[in-house]
Each structure stands twice: as structure tokens, then as C-alpha cells.
Design an enzyme around this catalytic site. Structure first.
Site, PDB file in Angstrom:
ATOM      1  N   CYS A   1      35.614  29.567  67.158  1.00  0.00           N
ATOM      2  CA  CYS A   1      35.468  29.216  68.629  1.00  0.00           C
ATOM      3  C   CYS A   1      35.027  27.923  69.000  1.00  0.00           C
ATOM      4  O   CYS A   1      33.557  27.774  68.360  1.00  0.00           O
ATOM      5  CB  CYS A   1      34.786  30.306  69.366  1.00  0.00           C
TER       6      CYS A   1
ATOM      7  N   ASN B   1      43.929  28.799  68.506  1.00  0.00           N
ATOM      8  CA  ASN B   1      44.092  27.833  69.305  1.00  0.00           C
ATOM      9  C   ASN B   1      43.295  26.676  68.612  1.00  0.00           C
ATOM     10  O   ASN B   1      42.128  26.884  68.682  1.00  0.00           O
ATOM     11  CB  ASN B   1      43.635  27.943  70.768  1.00  0.00           C
TER      12      ASN B   1
ATOM     13  N   CYS C   1      26.647  28.698  74.060  1.00  0.00           N
ATOM     14  CA  CYS C   1      26.642  30.103  73.650  1.00  0.00           C
ATOM     15  C   CYS C   1      25.833  30.158  72.754  1.00  0.00           C
ATOM     16  O   CYS C   1      25.602  29.263  71.790  1.00  0.00           O
ATOM     17  CB  CYS C   1      28.206  30.443  73.393  1.00  0.00           C
TER      18      CYS C   1
ATOM     19  N   GLY D   1      30.611  31.161  76.692  1.00  0.00           N
ATOM     20  CA  GLY D   1      29.302  31.944  76.837  1.00  0.00           C
ATOM     21  C   GLY D   1      29.641  33.416  76.545  1.00  0.00           C
ATOM     22  O   GLY D   1      31.002  34.005  76.559  1.00  0.00           O
ATOM     23  N   GLU D   2      28.524  34.196  76.452  1.00  0.00           N
ATOM     24  CA  GLU D   2      28.537  35.669  76.092  1.00  0.00           C
ATOM     25  C   GLU D   2      28.057  36.343  77.423  1.00  0.00           C
ATOM     26  O   GLU D   2      26.944  36.313  77.470  1.00  0.00           O
ATOM     27  CB  GLU D   2      27.973  36.032  74.871  1.00  0.00           C
TER      28      GLU D   2
ATOM     29  N   CYS E   1      39.527  32.365  84.791  1.00  0.00           N
ATOM     30  CA  CYS E   1      38.761  32.809  83.576  1.00  0.00           C
ATOM     31  C   CYS E   1      37.533  32.019  84.097  1.00  0.00           C
ATOM     32  O   CYS E   1      37.452  30.940  84.074  1.00  0.00           O
ATOM     33  CB  CYS E   1      39.591  32.042  82.382  1.00  0.00           C
TER      34      CYS E   1
ATOM     35  N   CYS F   1      30.607  32.031  66.782  1.00  0.00           N
ATOM     36  CA  CYS F   1      31.800  32.551  66.230  1.00  0.00           C
ATOM     37  C   CYS F   1      32.596  31.363  65.493  1.00  0.00           C
ATOM     38  O   CYS F   1      32.725  30.188  65.934  1.00  0.00           O
ATOM     39  CB  CYS F   1      32.639  33.139  66.997  1.00  0.00           C
TER      40      CYS F   1
ATOM     41  N   GLU G   1      33.641  24.972  82.203  1.00  0.00           N
ATOM     42  CA  GLU G   1      34.842  25.021  82.687  1.00  0.00           C
ATOM     43  C   GLU G   1      35.438  26.485  83.036  1.00  0.00           C
ATOM     44  O   GLU G   1      34.852  27.423  82.900  1.00  0.00           O
ATOM     45  CB  GLU G   1      35.794  24.470  81.546  1.00  0.00           C
TER      46      GLU G   1
ATOM     47  N   CYS H   1      38.686  28.011  74.831  1.00  0.00           N
ATOM     48  CA  CYS H   1      37.243  27.840  75.592  1.00  0.00           C
ATOM     49  C   CYS H   1      36.769  26.711  75.003  1.00  0.00           C
ATOM     50  O   CYS H   1      36.778  26.481  73.606  1.00  0.00           O
ATOM     51  CB  CYS H   1      36.708  29.071  75.715  1.00  0.00           C
TER      52      CYS H   1
ATOM     53  N   SER I   1      36.211  41.280  71.598  1.00  0.00           N
ATOM     54  CA  SER I   1      36.444  40.293  70.737  1.00  0.00           C
ATOM     55  C   SER I   1      36.364  40.792  69.422  1.00  0.00           C
ATOM     56  O   SER I   1      35.303  40.608  68.687  1.00  0.00           O
ATOM     57  CB  SER I   1      35.966  39.011  70.790  1.00  0.00           C
ATOM     58  N   LEU I   2      37.422  41.385  68.637  1.00  0.00           N
ATOM     59  CA  LEU I   2      37.240  42.042  67.393  1.00  0.00           C
ATOM     60  C   LEU I   2      37.484  41.255  66.156  1.00  0.00           C
ATOM     61  O   LEU I   2      36.917  40.979  65.566  1.00  0.00           O
ATOM     62  CB  LEU I   2      38.211  43.434  67.446  1.00  0.00           C
ATOM     63  N   HIS I   3      38.705  40.757  66.053  1.00  0.00           N
ATOM     64  CA  HIS I   3      39.156  39.574  65.118  1.00  0.00           C
ATOM     65  C   HIS I   3      39.315  40.030  63.627  1.00  0.00           C
ATOM     66  O   HIS I   3      39.566  38.950  62.954  1.00  0.00           O
ATOM     67  CB  HIS I   3      38.291  38.399  65.522  1.00  0.00           C
TER      68      HIS I   3
END
Ligand code: SAH
Ligand code: SF4
Length: 373
Positions: free
Chosen positions: A133, A309, A126, A181-182, A119, A130, A106, A352, A235-237
Site C-alpha cells: 500500500c 495496483n 497511516c 488511513g485506518e 471513497c 502494509c 485524497e 490509495c 483487508s485480509l490479503h
């Protein structure tokens, strides 16, 4: 320069999307174009593909008729198929695209007042998982090729009527590599696609307006900065390794200290964006915010606070608005801008991975264009 690709054994028709000028030259030579004109022809075709968005060789009116005819037989300018399209009340548009082998990704367009970001996805699924995600719940099916990454820009420009590339008032001004994806695990294809997007005679994006987001593939961060040089988002989080090991499992391989050292060494002087998804009771305390400020000391940075989300079956809840605001206040006070990202396209599940999965569960979606606005 020696052309990189060997087209002598390529299957036909070959997709021209994703080829750079050198590769176009090599292909034209293999097709029988005389060496004296091959450079000019490659340049013209490049212009038609990426500056004008030509979808049919017949439209390439600066080329001789017989070359156009040969292109029609030997080359493909086909885009991936749009399997589903959704438009959110807030203007966000999301396309589910299918490639020739049936794999789907997408692409999301997020318009703002004076600009618009596209985007892009770089992988089908992936390899990482995570916890918050949705893409992380899908196994990696394959890497996208450079042409498949780039074709997402072409499809979006087609759908928005956003051609030619270099002009005032274009709708897609920014690219964020933040879809499925990464990207740093599909380094070469992502690099080739973004180099093409940066070409001033083609799609003509500005380096300052492209941002690559990574979960933290540390050894690839410096090469990306040196070889491509776009903006960087991390992407720390989480601010403690024990928690980040759980939320972003790549942390077990490259922990926070190593990741931040790579950020400090990132070429270029632009601020680095740190993404921080707000998870209720998990990573959203005042102490977390203070630790974040301490960790970032010395790095020119901005912190994007992303309200989580949710997706069906997700194990987290989003932090409350007041919690996010007080977290933001501490980070701001520590000297880092920390905008709270407005959730975009929630009514079309723009986080995503969600369109792809929902289409699997609900086959009717594949054929409907759900304009919700
Ligand atoms: N793999 C790359 C790029 C794609 S993910 C990376 O991880 O950086 C793009 C961003 O969306 C990441 O910051 C990711 O953490 C965030 N994200 C993923 N799922 C989310 C969700 N459900 N809610 C909010 N942000 C999410
Ligand atoms: Fe992969 Fe990024 Fe999702 Fe993690 S957040 S699973 S790296 S797409």
C-alpha cells in the site's frame, strides 16, 4: 439533551461543517439565539448544510436576515481547497484536497452504471505499513476531524452538481471508507462523520450503502457494528499468519483467528466483504484459495479479488489474469461470490495514496486539472 460542545472559547469563525444538530444548537445559543427558536434554527441550518449543500449563509433563505448576517461573520462553511483534480478515461474522478493547516488527503469517486461510490480518507497518512500500500509508505501526520471527513462528501457533491441530497438519480449513492488511513484508529471522528452522513434530514445515505474497510483493528469491530452499523470490509490479503504478518503487519497484534472471530460476531446479518489483493507468487496459489474457503466457513461473506495496483518502487507484481480467474473459481466453488474488481482509474493512479505522492514529486500537477478522458 445537554449539548456536547462548549463554544464559549471557540476561535472564530467556527466551521459549521461536522456539527450535528445538538452542537449547532449549542453554538447558536452561545451566539445569542433565543432558546425558544434555537431548535428550529439549528434544524434549518442543518438542512441547508447537508441536504442542500449551501456554501454561503446568504443562500439560507428560510433564516431571518440578521441571523444570516451573523452567520456570515461568525461561521465558516468553507470546504477544503481542491489542489488537483484528475478524471480517468473510465469516469473515475479523484480530488486532492488541502485543509486549512496545509495537510492533504485524497477522495475518489467511482461511477458505475446505476450507482456511484465515494471513497473517503480518514487520516493524513497511516500508522500502519502494509507492504503493498502506497499510503503505508507515508508516516501518519494526523487524524482527520469529523468535519474534514464529511467535507469530502460535500466537495464531491459540489463538483458533481449532486445536490440536493435526497432525490432520485443522485450520483453518489454509496460511501466506502477505503481511502487513506485506518478508520478504526480514528474511531470517534469517523463515527461522528458517518452518523451525519446517515441523517435522513441531511445527506441521507442509507446504512446499507456505506462500507467501512479495516485492516483488522479487532477490538473496534464490534463497537462499530453496534454503534454505527454500516457494512464491513476486511483487508485480509493472506490466509496464513506468517504471510499476513508481513503483508498486513497489524496481524502481529491481532492474528487471523481473532480477526475472523470478530467478523463472526459482527452485528447485523449482511455479508462481510473480504478484500484480497492479488500478488504474483505471494498469496495467489490454488492452495491459498482453498484455505481461504476453509477459513471463511460459517461467515456470510463475499471476497473481492483486487488486482494489485502497482506504484513506483512497489515490491510486488500483480498476478496474471488466468491465475486470478482460477483463484476466483475455487472460492466460488466453495460457496463465496468472488468478483474480480476491475481496476478503476489506473491512468490517474487511483490506488490509495498515489495522487498525493505524485503531486509532491511533480509540483506542476497542483495547479493543473488533468482531464485525461
Ligand atoms: N486502512 C483501511 C482502509 C484503506 S485501504 C484498510 O486497510 O482496509 C483500502 C483497500 O485498498 C484495502 O483493502 C487495501 O488493502 C487496498 N489497497 C491498498 N493498496 C493497494 C494497491 N496498491 N493495490 C490494490 N489494493 C490496494
Ligand atoms: Fe494503512 Fe490500509 Fe494502507 Fe494498510 S492498507 S497501510 S491500513 S491505508
Amino acid at each position: 439533551m445537554v449539548p456536547a460542545a462548549d463554544f464559549s472559547s471557540s476561535s472564530r469563525p467556527i466551521s459549521l461543517i461536522g456539527l450535528d444538530r445538538n452542537e449547532l444548537e449549542a453554538w447558536l445559543l452561545a451566539l445569542g439565539e433565543p432558546p425558544s427558536t434555537v431548535r428550529m434554527r439549528a434544524r434549518q441550518i442543518f438542512h441547508w448544510l447537508y441536504a442542500r449543500g449551501a456554501r454561503d449563509p446568504e443562500a439560507m433563505t428560510t433564516l431571518p436576515k440578521d441571523l444570516r448576517r451573523r452567520l456570515a461573520h461568525e461561521a465558516s462553511l468553507a470546504r477544503p481547497t481542491i489542489v488537483a483534480e484528475q478524471q480517468s478515461r473510465d469516469g473515475t474522478r479523484k480530488w486532492l484536497l488541502r485543509f486549512a493547516d496545509g495537510q492533504e488527503v485524497e477522495t475518489v469517486f467511482i461511477p458505475e452504471e446505476d450507482r456511484g461510490a465515494l471513497c473517503l480518507s480518514t487520516q493524513v497518512g497511516c500508522t500502519l505499513s502494509c507492504r503493498f500500500c502506497h499510503t503505508g509508505t507515508m508516516p501518519l501526520v494526523r487524524n482527520l476531524k469529523a468535519g474534514e471527513i464529511l467535507a469530502q462528501v460535500l466537495v464531491a457533491r459540489d463538483a458533481l452538481g449532486d445536490w440536493p441530497s435526497a432525490r432520485e438519480g443522485r450520483q453518489i449513492t454509496n460511501i466506502v471508507i477505503m481511502g487513506m488511513g485506518e478508520p478504526l484508529f480514528n474511531y470517534e471522528a469517523t463515527k461522528a462523520a458517518i452518523k451525519l452522513a446517515l441523517d435522513g434530514e441531511g445527506l441521507a445515505f442509507s446504512r446499507r450503502r456505506i462500507t467501512l474497510s479495516t485492516s483488522g483493528v479487532v477490538p473496534r469491530i464490534e463497537p462499530w457494528g453496534r454503534e454505527v452499523g454500516t457494512g464491513l470490509a476486511i483487508s485480509l490479503h493472506a490466509v496464513r499468519d506468517e504471510l499476513r504478518d508481513e503483508l498486513v503487519p497489524i496481524n502481529r497484534k491481532w492474528p487471523i483467528a481473532e480477526l475472523l472471530a470478530a467478523c463472526r460476531a459482527y452485528p447485523g446479518r449482511r455479508p462481510i466483504t473480504f478484500e484480497y489483493v492479488m500478488l504474483r507468487g505471494v498469496n495467489d496459489s490454488d492452495a491459498d484459495a482453498r484455505e481461504l474457503v476453509r477459513l471463511l466457513r460459517g461467515i456470510p461473506a463475499k471476497v473481492n479479488l483486487i488486482p494489485f495496483n502497482p506504484w513506483p518502487g512497489s515490491p510486488f507484481e500483480c498476478s496474471s489474469e488466468s491465475r486470478i480467474r482460477s483463484f476466483a473459481a475455487i472460492v466460488e466453488e466453495g460457496g463465496y461470490p468472488s468478483p474480480i474488481r476491475t481496476p478503476r482509474g489506473r491512468d490517474v493512479l487511483a490506488a490509495c495514496g498515489q495522487l498525493k505522492t505524485s503531486s509532491r514529486r511533480e509540483p506542476r500537477l497542483r495547479t493543473t486539472v488533468a482531464a485525461l478522458s
